[in-house]
Design a protein around this motif. Sequence first.
Motif, PDB file in Angstrom:
ATOM      1  N   LEU A 178       0.844  -1.197   0.000  1.00 36.55           N
ATOM      2  CA  LEU A 178       0.000   0.000   0.000  1.00 36.55           C
ATOM      3  C   LEU A 178       0.876   1.241   0.000  1.00 36.55           C
ATOM      4  CD1 LEU A 178      -2.770  -1.060   2.560  1.00 36.55           C
ATOM      5  CD2 LEU A 178      -2.749  -1.308   0.048  1.00 36.55           C
ATOM      6  N   GLN A 179       0.520   2.197  -0.876  1.00 40.48           N
ATOM      7  CA  GLN A 179       1.291   3.433  -1.016  1.00 40.48           C
ATOM      8  C   GLN A 179       0.347   4.622  -0.941  1.00 40.48           C
ATOM      9  OE1 GLN A 179       3.085   2.718  -4.857  1.00 40.48           O
ATOM     10  NE2 GLN A 179       4.926   1.842  -3.949  1.00 40.48           N
ATOM     11  N   PRO A 180       0.818   5.737  -0.347  1.00 36.99           N
ATOM     12  CA  PRO A 180      -0.060   6.921  -0.241  1.00 36.99           C
ATOM     13  C   PRO A 180      -0.303   7.560  -1.612  1.00 36.99           C
ATOM     14  CG  PRO A 180       2.156   7.425   0.527  1.00 36.99           C
ATOM     15  CD  PRO A 180       2.124   5.957   0.273  1.00 36.99           C
ATOM     16  N   ARG A 181      -1.543   7.927  -1.858  1.00 36.78           N
ATOM     17  CA  ARG A 181      -1.918   8.588  -3.103  1.00 36.78           C
ATOM     18  C   ARG A 181      -2.918   9.685  -2.815  1.00 36.78           C
ATOM     19  NH1 ARG A 181      -2.691   3.155  -6.850  1.00 36.78           N
ATOM     20  NH2 ARG A 181      -0.484   2.594  -6.915  1.00 36.78           N
ATOM     21  N   THR A 182      -3.133  10.541  -3.807  1.00 31.43           N
ATOM     22  CA  THR A 182      -4.097  11.628  -3.648  1.00 31.43           C
ATOM     23  C   THR A 182      -5.130  11.527  -4.749  1.00 31.43           C
ATOM     24  OG1 THR A 182      -2.419  13.063  -2.673  1.00 31.43           O
ATOM     25  CG2 THR A 182      -4.419  14.119  -3.505  1.00 31.43           C
ATOM     26  N   GLY A 183      -6.397  11.435  -4.372  1.00 39.44           N
ATOM     27  CA  GLY A 183      -7.481  11.351  -5.336  1.00 39.44           C
ATOM     28  C   GLY A 183      -8.369  12.572  -5.265  1.00 39.44           C
ATOM     29  N   SER A 184      -9.506  12.500  -5.936  1.00 43.93           N
ATOM     30  CA  SER A 184     -10.432  13.648  -5.979  1.00 43.93           C
ATOM     31  C   SER A 184     -11.000  13.972  -4.601  1.00 43.93           C
ATOM     32  CB  SER A 184     -11.573  13.358  -6.948  1.00 43.93           C
ATOM     33  OG  SER A 184     -12.278  12.192  -6.546  1.00 43.93           O
ATOM     34  N   LYS A 185     -11.007  12.955  -3.695  1.00 46.06           N
ATOM     35  CA  LYS A 185     -11.553  13.174  -2.363  1.00 46.06           C
ATOM     36  C   LYS A 185     -10.464  13.284  -1.298  1.00 46.06           C
ATOM     37  CE  LYS A 185     -15.912  10.861  -3.443  1.00 46.06           C
ATOM     38  NZ  LYS A 185     -16.868   9.786  -3.079  1.00 46.06           N
ATOM     39  N   GLY A 186      -9.227  13.456  -1.756  1.00 46.82           N
ATOM     40  CA  GLY A 186      -8.145  13.621  -0.784  1.00 46.82           C
ATOM     41  C   GLY A 186      -7.201  12.431  -0.751  1.00 46.82           C
ATOM     42  N   LYS A 187      -6.435  12.352   0.322  1.00 41.66           N
ATOM     43  CA  LYS A 187      -5.399  11.331   0.451  1.00 41.66           C
ATOM     44  C   LYS A 187      -6.014   9.974   0.780  1.00 41.66           C
ATOM     45  CE  LYS A 187      -0.975  10.552   2.789  1.00 41.66           C
ATOM     46  NZ  LYS A 187      -0.027  11.058   3.811  1.00 41.66           N
ATOM     47  N   PHE A 188      -5.446   8.925   0.146  1.00 40.83           N
ATOM     48  CA  PHE A 188      -5.850   7.549   0.460  1.00 40.83           C
ATOM     49  C   PHE A 188      -4.654   6.640   0.185  1.00 40.83           C
ATOM     50  CE2 PHE A 188      -6.487   7.848  -4.047  1.00 40.83           C
ATOM     51  CZ  PHE A 188      -6.278   6.581  -4.556  1.00 40.83           C
ATOM     52  N   TRP A 189      -4.824   5.360   0.473  1.00 37.91           N
ATOM     53  CA  TRP A 189      -3.768   4.375   0.238  1.00 37.91           C
ATOM     54  C   TRP A 189      -4.257   3.367  -0.799  1.00 37.91           C
ATOM     55  CZ3 TRP A 189       0.995   4.104   2.977  1.00 37.91           C
ATOM     56  CH2 TRP A 189       1.163   5.108   3.935  1.00 37.91           C
ATOM     57  N   GLY A 190      -3.405   3.137  -1.841  1.00 37.19           N
ATOM     58  CA  GLY A 190      -3.767   2.193  -2.886  1.00 37.19           C
ATOM     59  C   GLY A 190      -2.650   1.184  -3.110  1.00 37.19           C
ATOM     60  N   CYS A 191      -2.988   0.069  -3.720  1.00 34.66           N
ATOM     61  CA  CYS A 191      -2.003  -0.996  -3.956  1.00 34.66           C
ATOM     62  C   CYS A 191      -1.054  -0.606  -5.084  1.00 34.66           C
ATOM     63  CB  CYS A 191      -2.722  -2.302  -4.308  1.00 34.66           C
ATOM     64  SG  CYS A 191      -1.573  -3.691  -4.585  1.00 34.66           S
ATOM     65  N   SER A 192       0.209  -0.954  -4.905  1.00 30.05           N
ATOM     66  CA  SER A 192       1.232  -0.650  -5.921  1.00 30.05           C
ATOM     67  C   SER A 192       0.989  -1.421  -7.214  1.00 30.05           C
ATOM     68  CB  SER A 192       2.635  -0.974  -5.387  1.00 30.05           C
ATOM     69  OG  SER A 192       2.741  -2.349  -5.039  1.00 30.05           O
ATOM     70  N   ARG A 193       0.130  -2.467  -7.179  1.00 29.94           N
ATOM     71  CA  ARG A 193      -0.132  -3.272  -8.373  1.00 29.94           C
ATOM     72  C   ARG A 193      -1.361  -2.793  -9.143  1.00 29.94           C
ATOM     73  NH1 ARG A 193      -1.459  -8.140  -8.251  1.00 29.94           N
ATOM     74  NH2 ARG A 193      -0.205  -8.880 -10.011  1.00 29.94           N
ATOM     75  N   TYR A 194      -1.861  -1.618  -8.819  1.00 29.09           N
ATOM     76  CA  TYR A 194      -2.986  -1.052  -9.578  1.00 29.09           C
ATOM     77  C   TYR A 194      -2.579  -0.918 -11.047  1.00 29.09           C
ATOM     78  CZ  TYR A 194      -6.517   2.289 -11.160  1.00 29.09           C
ATOM     79  OH  TYR A 194      -7.529   2.907 -11.853  1.00 29.09           O
ATOM     80  N   PRO A 195      -3.420  -1.279 -12.004  1.00 32.36           N
ATOM     81  CA  PRO A 195      -4.852  -1.614 -11.884  1.00 32.36           C
ATOM     82  C   PRO A 195      -5.129  -3.105 -11.688  1.00 32.36           C
ATOM     83  CG  PRO A 195      -4.303  -1.376 -14.186  1.00 32.36           C
ATOM     84  CD  PRO A 195      -3.038  -1.098 -13.419  1.00 32.36           C
ATOM     85  N   ALA A 196      -4.074  -3.936 -11.651  1.00 35.10           N
ATOM     86  CA  ALA A 196      -4.310  -5.368 -11.443  1.00 35.10           C
ATOM     87  C   ALA A 196      -4.984  -5.604 -10.098  1.00 35.10           C
ATOM     88  CB  ALA A 196      -2.996  -6.136 -11.509  1.00 35.10           C
ATOM     89  N   CYS A 197      -4.605  -4.827  -9.106  1.00 36.08           N
ATOM     90  CA  CYS A 197      -5.269  -4.887  -7.792  1.00 36.08           C
ATOM     91  C   CYS A 197      -5.795  -3.495  -7.476  1.00 36.08           C
ATOM     92  CB  CYS A 197      -4.275  -5.337  -6.714  1.00 36.08           C
ATOM     93  SG  CYS A 197      -4.971  -5.305  -5.045  1.00 36.08           S
ATOM     94  N   ARG A 198      -7.106  -3.400  -7.170  1.00 34.18           N
ATOM     95  CA  ARG A 198      -7.742  -2.104  -6.950  1.00 34.18           C
ATOM     96  C   ARG A 198      -8.017  -1.842  -5.464  1.00 34.18           C
ATOM     97  NH1 ARG A 198      -9.791   0.409 -11.515  1.00 34.18           N
ATOM     98  NH2 ARG A 198      -9.437  -0.736 -13.451  1.00 34.18           N
ATOM     99  N   ALA A 199      -7.284  -2.501  -4.604  1.00 35.74           N
ATOM    100  CA  ALA A 199      -7.466  -2.274  -3.161  1.00 35.74           C
ATOM    101  C   ALA A 199      -7.202  -0.814  -2.820  1.00 35.74           C
ATOM    102  CB  ALA A 199      -6.526  -3.175  -2.381  1.00 35.74           C
ATOM    103  N   ALA A 200      -8.079  -0.232  -2.004  1.00 35.54           N
ATOM    104  CA  ALA A 200      -7.926   1.166  -1.597  1.00 35.54           C
ATOM    105  C   ALA A 200      -8.408   1.321  -0.164  1.00 35.54           C
ATOM    106  CB  ALA A 200      -8.711   2.080  -2.533  1.00 35.54           C
TER     107      ALA A 200
END
Length: 712
Positions: free
Chosen positions: A627-649
């Motif tokens: 899991l790595q920190p990312r910033t989306g339209s709704k602010g900061k979240f954590w997503g999997c480094s294997r995105y888009p193969a894994c869409r865990a958030a």
Amino acid sequence: MILYIAEKPSMGAEIAKCLPGPIRRHDGYITTGAGVVTWGFGHILRQAEPGEYDAKYEKWRMEDLPIIPAAWKLLVADSCKKQFGVVRKLISEAAEIVHAGDPDREGQLLIDEVLEYVENDKPVRRILLNALDEQSIKKAIANLRDNEDFHNLKQSALARARADWLIGMNLSRAFTLAARRAGHRATLPVGRVKTPTLALVVRREREIEGFRTADYFTVKADFQHANGVFTAFWKPGEDQAGLDAEGRLADSSVAQALLEQLASAFETAQIVQCETAEKREAQRLPLSLSALQVLAGKKFGYDPQLVLDTAQKLYEKKLTTYPRSDCDYLPESQMADAAVILENLCGGKQAELAAWSGRADAGVRSRAWNDAKITAHHAIIPTVEKCKWESLSEAEQNIYFLIAQAYVAQFYPAHVYSQTRVGVRHAGESFTASGRIIREPGWKELYGTDGEEKKDEDDGVLPPMEKGDRVDFLKASAEKKSTRPPGRFTAATLLAAMKEIHRYVKNPELKKQLKEVSGIGTEATRATIIKELVQRGFLREEKKKKYLIPTEAAYLLIDALPEELTYPDSTAIWEAILHRMAAGHASLEEFLTQQAEFTAGICALATGLNIAPQGDHPCPQCGKGVLQPRTGSKGKFWGCSRYPACRAAYDDADGEPQKPKHTCPRCKAGALQLIMGKNGAFWGCTKYPACRATYNDKAGEPDMPARQGLGK
């Protein structure tokens, strides 16, 4: 108007000095009474980046690979736009053009590609400048050749450049993306030459780490012959007990028993073999750039880049010939300058060179003088210019010394010696001894024992003897020794390994074939490749001798890559093809088709590659990424480094991922999350549809047992 196009301003200025008529300098060119001289700054044109073929390639995505240009693009380098304008205008005004690039494949390409880019249709001739002294330049001007004679050399350079682009642009992206899927933030550059070079250092370091010292014994005995005492070394028989896998005596008890057996024997020992042969050792060849770099590294501790830079300075001072030479032979026509060069050295300020040159014989003809071995350039030697020794820096003096020493050695006779090999039989055991008598020191007078490895067996002086002679056993001893790990590479020894890459090739048939190929990389690029590996953090230099040590990034890169990229077999084959192409025996189109297919295959392999994850927060959903920190339209979240193969958030909770509280009890890999269904809220596995576990919601918590429907 005749237009001379040199590779760089310094070379252009020297050519202009040797043309008749008044010289006038202008912005970017020089006019003379016999033509105009202009220049580039190395490559005026550069290969387009992937994003300059298509904007979508600016973002690195695995699904875009491989990128194979349908038509190759060249663009004018930003730093060269002004000079390119000057060159283009002069080409349009010229009646004839003289290509004055450096006399190697890269020098051939960088002027040819400009002529093609501007669609030149004027006749082009080629000047080959192996030295910048006035005599050499004027001789070269008088012997211009048709530039078409060097078409195959240009094809070879073009093949190398495009193959490097295919490998570098595609595989660097492929394996960097594979590493980032596992949470690694490193960029992994892959190069056709750079990668197997780095792999040599990584494997050597692992050999050292895994090395286990082993003790063994060397047994030797002294014998009394009527003409004197000599020492011989014991040689084990085929069925000898106590030997290790390398055939060394490793058992101390066997060694002790052997000593007792030798000491208690009553019979007289006998000479069972005595052969003497006169041998001649031909003069050491003059120096190519690689040979000079290796020699200077061993003698002065200089790194290869310093040697190249220093040799370039000597060339620009007109004291030595072209430095980026891969040839260690000399054209027969150059013999005409020998007397002048030797006379200059004899009268010079360097005492050893002066003394050696004074005893040299300009009439000696060594094996170095061989037109059949000459391509676009020859070995590096002194020019006819007198050397002002005191005006040189220490490094320049040392490099000039090595170049001149190798040249003077060509005018000394061969090294002649008598080699005697003796076999002794005592107490049922065999011993051997060898020794040599120098009959004529010859060229080795200049080198002494420099670069020679002494062997115990060859150190002794043997008395005169014959087969059948009787000798008395005096004493024997067993010296305990220990095996040593292989030595770490330095820049000089790594460069030597690149030059002699056949030693590291796995395929035995290919190993034989590649002995004749000049390794991987070119004379001009090997030092730069090693320097870049250090600068980019894949190697670091340690201790006074500057041993090269691989970093963690180096291990990550080499471990991620397939053997096709880390062993030199494929790269060495490509170098052999490039050499054949330069000789007109291989096709550019076929070579690039092979490279494109190879690149596509490796990209496909990288797509499915699984690298060990790196990070503090393994992904609880796929178990392969982090899991790595990312910033989306709704602010900061954590997503999997294997995105888009894994869409865990997961939401961010004070700088940490807010991981689910409930691991799926059915698959153990997914997590339960609250889902709004048509019948209300329920809990389902994040691994759906692979896992269809579902649970009722009870006050914000999953309720057991599984609810009807999907849970079944």
